[in-house]
Design a protein around this motif. Structure first.
Motif, short mmCIF file in Angstrom:
data_model
loop_
_atom_site.label_atom_id
_atom_site.label_comp_id
_atom_site.label_asym_id
_atom_site.label_seq_id
_atom_site.Cartn_x
_atom_site.Cartn_y
_atom_site.Cartn_z
N VAL A 3 2.71 11.30 -5.36
CA VAL A 3 3.71 10.69 -4.25
C VAL A 3 2.56 10.53 -3.10
CG1 VAL A 3 5.40 11.31 -2.56
CG2 VAL A 3 5.87 11.32 -5.20
N ASP A 4 2.24 12.03 -2.98
CA ASP A 4 0.77 12.20 -2.10
C ASP A 4 -0.09 10.78 -1.88
OD1 ASP A 4 2.64 14.48 -0.54
OD2 ASP A 4 1.15 16.14 -0.77
N ILE A 5 -0.48 10.86 -3.08
CA ILE A 5 -1.51 9.86 -3.14
C ILE A 5 -1.41 8.84 -2.94
CG2 ILE A 5 -3.08 8.58 -4.91
CD1 ILE A 5 -4.92 11.69 -4.22
N GLY A 6 -0.01 7.93 -3.57
CA GLY A 6 0.53 7.09 -2.95
C GLY A 6 0.56 6.92 -1.16
N ARG A 7 0.99 7.52 -0.65
CA ARG A 7 1.19 7.75 1.09
C ARG A 7 -0.36 7.58 1.43
NH1 ARG A 7 5.45 12.55 0.53
NH2 ARG A 7 7.22 10.76 0.61
N ALA A 8 -1.33 8.79 0.82
CA ALA A 8 -2.55 8.08 1.36
C ALA A 8 -2.91 7.32 1.26
CB ALA A 8 -3.59 9.10 0.82
N LEU A 9 -3.07 6.18 -0.36
CA LEU A 9 -3.59 5.11 -0.09
C LEU A 9 -2.54 3.51 1.02
CD1 LEU A 9 -3.13 4.97 -3.87
CD2 LEU A 9 -5.40 5.07 -2.49
N CYS A 10 -1.14 4.00 1.06
CA CYS A 10 -0.57 3.27 1.53
C CYS A 10 -1.62 2.97 3.30
CB CYS A 10 0.58 3.20 1.79
SG CYS A 10 1.47 3.46 0.64
N GLU A 11 -1.52 4.98 3.40
CA GLU A 11 -1.22 4.53 4.56
C GLU A 11 -3.21 3.93 5.30
OE1 GLU A 11 -3.04 8.37 7.61
OE2 GLU A 11 -2.18 8.90 5.87
N GLU A 12 -4.05 4.21 4.15
CA GLU A 12 -5.59 3.92 3.98
C GLU A 12 -5.51 2.51 4.03
OE1 GLU A 12 -9.48 3.46 4.72
OE2 GLU A 12 -8.36 5.47 4.37
N MET A 13 -4.58 1.46 3.69
CA MET A 13 -4.00 -0.20 3.60
C MET A 13 -3.57 -0.28 4.71
SD MET A 13 -3.23 -1.08 -0.74
CE MET A 13 -2.04 0.14 -0.36
N LYS A 14 -2.75 0.15 5.47
CA LYS A 14 -1.86 0.32 6.78
C LYS A 14 -0.97 -0.81 5.76
CE LYS A 14 -5.83 0.37 9.88
NZ LYS A 14 -6.69 0.71 9.27
N ALA A 15 -0.32 0.02 5.03
CA ALA A 15 0.67 -0.71 4.86
C ALA A 15 2.43 0.02 4.80
CB ALA A 15 0.80 -1.04 3.12
N GLU A 16 3.32 -0.49 5.25
CA GLU A 16 4.67 0.44 5.00
C GLU A 16 4.85 0.38 3.81
OE1 GLU A 16 6.83 -2.03 7.80
OE2 GLU A 16 5.61 -2.13 9.65
N CYS A 17 4.93 1.45 3.37
CA CYS A 17 5.58 1.66 1.80
C CYS A 17 6.79 2.25 1.74
CB CYS A 17 4.87 2.23 0.71
SG CYS A 17 3.15 1.80 0.87
N LYS A 18 7.61 1.73 0.96
CA LYS A 18 9.03 2.24 0.74
C LYS A 18 8.93 2.99 -0.61
CE LYS A 18 12.64 0.32 -0.96
NZ LYS A 18 13.61 -0.56 -0.50
N PHE A 19 9.35 4.57 -0.72
CA PHE A 19 9.52 5.55 -2.14
C PHE A 19 10.39 5.29 -2.77
CE2 PHE A 19 4.99 5.77 -0.99
CZ PHE A 19 4.35 5.72 -1.66
N ILE A 20 11.05 5.01 -4.39
CA ILE A 20 11.74 4.89 -5.29
C ILE A 20 11.39 5.75 -6.02
CG2 ILE A 20 12.93 3.30 -3.95
CD1 ILE A 20 12.67 1.59 -6.34
N THR A 21 12.38 6.53 -6.92
CA THR A 21 12.33 6.72 -8.37
C THR A 21 12.83 5.92 -9.37
OG1 THR A 21 14.56 8.57 -8.37
CG2 THR A 21 12.34 8.83 -7.64
N ILE A 22 12.25 6.37 -10.81
CA ILE A 22 13.33 5.29 -11.39
C ILE A 22 12.44 6.23 -13.16
CG2 ILE A 22 10.37 3.87 -11.81
CD1 ILE A 22 12.76 1.54 -13.17
N GLU A 23 13.27 5.60 -13.63
CA GLU A 23 13.71 6.32 -15.07
C GLU A 23 12.16 6.48 -16.38
OE1 GLU A 23 16.52 6.85 -18.07
OE2 GLU A 23 17.95 7.50 -16.52
#
Length: 266
Positions: A58-78
């Motif tokens: 999750v932290d890596i995902g948020r860091a990647l979004c920040e680097e890409m200047k993207a607005e990201c929404k995180f969800i969970t799935i089985e």
């Protein structure tokens, strides 16, 4: 000449005012992404005590979004429904320790790896299981999470054992702790993290083994619906950037005392 320049400027202003000059408008729009993870695989992805989605993935995902200047929404799935849901376009990317394997690459596309840690085996502390070979585990029951590289490896390698598949890691851990399994195979890091908890006090890490490329692949990557090379390129650039600028190490050191990225293969 002056009249021509004035008319040209006026024409451009009119196009911008009407929103017809979509190239500029689109360039100003931030990239908006929905990113899915499992939320049940600590320390990589889990729901913390505050009820918040957390973990290395999750932290890596948020860091990647920040680097890409993207607005990201995180969800969970089985876990078991991740690839079908990704193929159906229910989210844009899946960041949940999914190994890049030849079989999965027939179904989804991947970024370059963002970590690579070895598989391992946990067993009760009574010492009845001494090693991690086929012979060591003959006649034993081994728990794995369904549709994982660890399940594939166990089924192909421990052919004299009974392999039991579970929808989630929590379920095989519960059976191992309660004596309904002889051992369990998973990523060595997530096993070690569990073994350091009260629930995992029953057991120990018996050993690890090198990843088998044709089964485990080169590591875990971000998964995408097939056919979006531009988005994959953005993620690959972002992975490289956070490795270079120190953000990856900052996140890594929050969870591990070693470099989870592994050998520099990408």
């Amino acid at each position: 000449m002056k009249i021509s320049k004035i008319l040209t400027a006026a024409a451009i202003s009119a196009v911008l005012a009407t929103g017809a000059y979509t190239g500029i408008a689109q360039a100003q729009e931030p990239l908006k992404l929905t990113i899915a993870t499992e939320g049940a695989y600590p320390p990589f992805n889990f729901i913390n005590a505050a009820g918040e989605l957390s973990g290395f993935d999750v932290d890596i995902g948020r860091a990647l979004c920040e680097e890409m200047k993207a607005e990201c929404k995180f969800i969970t799935i089985e876990w078991d429904g991740a690839i079908p849901s990704l193929q159906a376009g229910k989210f844009d990317a899946f960041i949940a320790s999914m190994s890049i394997t030849p079989e999965r690459k027939k179904q989804v596309d991947f970024s370059n790896k963002y970590y690579n840690t070895p598989p391992g085996l946990a067993a009760p502390k009574d010492g009845k299981i001494k090693g991690v070979t086929k012979e060591d585990l003959a006649g034993k029951s081994i728990g794995v999470q369904i549709s994982t590289t660890h399940a594939n490896y166990a089924e192909k390698t421990f052919t004299d054992s009974t392999i039991k598949s579970y929808p989630t890691a929590e379920e095989y851990r519960l059976d191992l702790a309660n004596g309904r399994l002889d051992a369990a195979s998973d990523d060595s890091v997530t096993l070690s993290q569990w073994l350091n908890t009260e629930d995992g006090a029953c057991c120990e890490l018996v050993g690890t083994w090198p990843a088998v490329p044709e089964i485990h692949g080169p590591g875990a990557g971000v998964a995408f619906k097939q056919g979006n090379p531009e988005l994959i390129a953005k993620f690959n650039d972002a992975i490289k950037a956070i490795r270079t600028n120190g953000k990856y190490k900052e996140i890594n050191d929050k969870y591990f005392d070693f470099d989870a990225y592994g050998a520099e293969t990408n």
